[in-house]
Write a protein that holds these residues in place. Structure first.
Motif: not given
Length: 287
Positions: A116-128
């Motif tokens: 199942q191939n999926r594009d990435v809409s965003g990401y969130l890194m830990h703020p620290d």
């Protein structure tokens, strides 16, 4: 100045050719100090091929390059919309179209029909997240369209017990999996591999790295596994992938492949982001 030029060149090579990426698991200050060996001489990182799709939570995070998409990092399915990964796998990326998440993957060169191939809409890194110490090396990747988790080849991984900072006891046998490099030649594995590694206590892990870093480089939010006698470990290209107990749909993820000195060296256990430390953050931000 020469060290800065060398570091810049290594980062440029890693970005341009992610299939031969050598920087994951390796803090920049180790490169600057020159106290590292990328992969041990003549040492195979002792994994074995898994039964295809027996680890349905494992994903391949791939980057677009001149020849198409190639293996960059691992990761695990948190839910149909979200992947649990390492911050250093996505840090600095502004063009999300270079990423592709593949669930149901086994052989990178053979299409089984289960992918199942999926594009990435965003990401969130830990703020620290801190690149200088690799602390808080955790991120959530959001998919442009949901995965189908009704099929056996794609399932969400189980989180560890909801107890504060649960740390598997030293000696606990865990498993790490990925398509990362397997030998001194630095070639990515074509098929998904796994290897069993014992948990190492934070105190022993700190002692192992004491000659390279400032005292106590292992944060409470980190987990170590591997060490003597060496020969088994995660390696470059496995970054972001899961360290877990159990298997299949019953697997429980305890760590995220983060960093280390070289791969499979007896003196230096692999260091992982400790998932239990971040349960509240994960639950609050999952898609």
């Amino acid at each position: 100045m020469n060290k800065i030029i060398l570091l810049a060149a290594l980062f440029a090579c890693a970005y341009a050719a992610p299939q031969r990426m050598v920087l994951p698991r390796l803090p920049a200050k180790v490169i600057l100090n020159g106290k590292y060996q990328l992969i041990p001489e003549d040492k195979i990182v002792g994994g074995s091929e898994v039964v295809p799709n027996s680890l349905p939570f494992q994903i391949s995070l791939q980057r677009r390059s001149f020849g198409g998409f190639s293996q960059s990092c691992g990761g695990s399915i948190l839910n149909e919309n979200t992947i649990l990964d390492a911050a250093h796998c996505v840090d600095g990326v502004t063009d999300l179209t270079i990423f592709r998440v593949v669930a149901g993957e086994h052989s990178l060169s053979v299409v089984s029909g289960l992918e199942q191939n999926r594009d990435v809409s965003g990401y969130l890194m830990h703020p620290d997240y801190d690149t200088s110490t690799s602390s808080n090396d955790i991120a959530l990747i959001y998919l442009a369209s949901p995965l189908d988790l009704s099929v056996p080849s794609a399932k969400a991984v189980n989180m560890p017990p909801p107890t504060s900072e649960f740390d598997p006891p030293a000696g606990t046998i865990t498993t790490v999996s990925g398509w990362g490099t397997t030998s001194s030649g630095g070639s990515i594995s074509n098929v998904l591999l796994s290897v069993d590694v014992p948990i190492v206590s934070d105190s022993d892990c700190n002692a192992a790295y004491a000659g390279v870093f400032d005292p106590n480089p292992i944060f409470p939010s980190m987990l170590c596994a591997g060490g003597p006698p060496g020969g088994v470990d995660s390696c470059q290209g496995d970054s972001g992938g899961p360290l877990f107990t159990g298997t299949g749909a019953d697997a429980v993820q305890h760590g995220i492949v983060s960093w280390g000195i070289g791969c499979a060296q007896a003196a230096y256990p692999g260091v992982y982001t400790q998932v239990s430390y971040y349960l509240d953050w994960i639950m609050a931000n999952r898609g």
